[in-house]
Structures are given as C-alpha cells and as structure tokens.
Design an enzyme around this catalytic site. Sequence first.
Site, PDB file in Angstrom:
ATOM      1  N   ASN A 107       0.795  -1.223   0.000  1.00  0.00           N
ATOM      2  CA  ASN A 107       0.000   0.000   0.000  1.00  0.00           C
ATOM      3  C   ASN A 107       0.830   1.277   0.000  1.00  0.00           C
ATOM      4  O   ASN A 107       0.425   2.270  -0.612  1.00  0.00           O
ATOM      5  CB  ASN A 107      -0.917   0.025   1.226  1.00  0.00           C
ATOM      6  CG  ASN A 107      -1.974  -1.052   1.187  1.00  0.00           C
ATOM      7  OD1 ASN A 107      -1.999  -1.887   0.286  1.00  0.00           O
ATOM      8  ND2 ASN A 107      -2.849  -1.056   2.171  1.00  0.00           N
ATOM      9  N   SER A 138      -7.487   6.511  -0.002  1.00  0.00           N
ATOM     10  CA  SER A 138      -8.746   6.069   0.590  1.00  0.00           C
ATOM     11  C   SER A 138      -9.215   7.143   1.549  1.00  0.00           C
ATOM     12  O   SER A 138      -8.393   7.868   2.130  1.00  0.00           O
ATOM     13  CB  SER A 138      -8.554   4.743   1.333  1.00  0.00           C
ATOM     14  OG  SER A 138      -9.677   4.444   2.147  1.00  0.00           O
ATOM     15  N   TYR A 151      -3.882  -0.783   7.856  1.00  0.00           N
ATOM     16  CA  TYR A 151      -4.402  -0.378   6.540  1.00  0.00           C
ATOM     17  C   TYR A 151      -4.641   1.128   6.496  1.00  0.00           C
ATOM     18  O   TYR A 151      -4.196   1.814   5.578  1.00  0.00           O
ATOM     19  CB  TYR A 151      -5.704  -1.119   6.234  1.00  0.00           C
ATOM     20  CG  TYR A 151      -6.394  -0.639   4.983  1.00  0.00           C
ATOM     21  CD1 TYR A 151      -5.976  -1.076   3.723  1.00  0.00           C
ATOM     22  CD2 TYR A 151      -7.444   0.272   5.051  1.00  0.00           C
ATOM     23  CE1 TYR A 151      -6.606  -0.614   2.567  1.00  0.00           C
ATOM     24  CE2 TYR A 151      -8.063   0.731   3.901  1.00  0.00           C
ATOM     25  CZ  TYR A 151      -7.642   0.289   2.659  1.00  0.00           C
ATOM     26  OH  TYR A 151      -8.252   0.751   1.525  1.00  0.00           O
ATOM     27  N   LYS A 155      -2.692   4.036   4.130  1.00  0.00           N
ATOM     28  CA  LYS A 155      -3.364   4.940   3.199  1.00  0.00           C
ATOM     29  C   LYS A 155      -3.101   6.403   3.561  1.00  0.00           C
ATOM     30  O   LYS A 155      -2.981   7.259   2.675  1.00  0.00           O
ATOM     31  CB  LYS A 155      -4.873   4.637   3.172  1.00  0.00           C
ATOM     32  CG  LYS A 155      -5.216   3.311   2.500  1.00  0.00           C
ATOM     33  CD  LYS A 155      -4.760   3.306   1.041  1.00  0.00           C
ATOM     34  CE  LYS A 155      -5.161   2.049   0.308  1.00  0.00           C
ATOM     35  NZ  LYS A 155      -4.758   2.074  -1.119  1.00  0.00           N
TER      36      LYS A 155
END
Length: 254
Positions: A107, A138, A151, A155
Amino acid sequence: MAIANKNIIFVAGLGGIGFDTSREIVKSGPKNLVILDRIENPAAIAELKALNPKVTVTFYPYDVTVSVAETTKLLKTIFDKLKTVDLLINGAGILDDYQIERTIAVNFTGTVNTTTAIMSFWDKRKGGPGGVIANICSVTGFNAIYQVPVYSASKAAVYSFTNSLARLAPITGVTAYSINPGITKTTLVHKFNSWQDVEPRVAELLLEHPTQTTLQCAQNFVKAIEANQNGAIWKLDLGTLEAIEWTKHWDSHI
C-alpha cells in the site's frame, strides 16, 4: 488532462475499482493503456481491447514490492516502446491487518518505489518532460477505520506522500493528486481481518454503511483525471466526486 491520445500506465489496473476504471479509460480513447499487475488475466485484457480497438492495451507482470532498480528496468522497457508516458496511476492495495509488513509494502512502499522509479524518466532536473501521478488512497487516510489501523495508516501515508509530490512539482515538473474512494463494493471489503482481532465482524459492519459501486467510482475517477488538478484531494463517495480541503496544512521552513 484529456485522456484521448495519451499514454497511461496503470498499476493494479485489473482489480475491482482498477478494472472498471480501466474500462472507462479505454472508452475515453487513450493512445496506449499499459497495465501492470501481479496476476495476468488474458480475458480481462481481451475485454479492454475489444471495448475500443483503436487503443493499444498491453500488460506486464509487476509486483509493487520489488526494488526501485527492478521497477526502473521495467519502466525503461515501456518508455523505450512508447517514448512518452503522460500519466501514472498507482492503484495497488491490500486490506488485511494480519499481514502487517505486506500491507505497508504494497500500500505504501510500492507506491513510493514506483513513483521514485518513474522520476528517472520524468524529472525536469534530469531533462525529463514532467508527468502526472494519480495515487489511489482512501477516505480512511483522513478518517481511519480504527479496527484496521495498519491499513488506515498505510493509506494516510500515501495521502501525505501525494501531497508532498504536489508541492514538489515546481522542482520536478511532476504533478500529483490523490483519489480517495469511500466504501466501495469490491472483493477487498467482503471479508478481511482486523488488527489483533479487535473486531471479528469488521467487514460485515463496514458493509452496513452506504456503499458505492466500482462503476460509480470509476466514472468519477475518470472525471478527476480529466480535471488534472495538482494537489487535489479527490473524495469519491456514494457516486459523487468532491475536491476536499485538508485544514491541517502549513508551510515547512526547513
């Protein structure tokens, strides 16, 4: 930036949001769409080619976790063939807070490395022509899903990196903006693991919120590409496209 007759590289252009966006891009008539993805999907590539036979669609296998040197070698092959590339879309991403190192590698690090590699060809300080980068981030980058902090943080890192790229445009000639989808119906969100199992039902709970389709997201993605606004923070949520303001912004005086 009008997509027509442009050369575009799309990293992870065969995923959920990625594939629908590839479809919409091809409909808009670029000269070349080069898709870099980990797993080849001949049926998907054939579908894209059939959508608009005037567009040259090519595929190269690519894992974003490889080194900058290896990425540069692949990009050299592409640049030797196309001569110019107008837009790089960085779209690789995974959602699984069990896989901490891989989440960060795919990512965030992958986006940084791919961007660093293309600078060898684009940076105006090296005689390059400049270029445009669209990084898929995101809304979790500025509104974390706290049950998946790895996560969300990855992002947020891409989001911050993209903002810095945009500020560096006068030096490098490379502009950048972030694409920040809200909750979108993809395989990514159907089932995933929370960090330390803090919420075993996190995927189920997430999908209780209003969602958008990948097609809605893709159509607004193309609108953001066409707007081509350096530094833009595009929010793509519930079928709408909105340029949002980040209030915690200050000038650095290093």
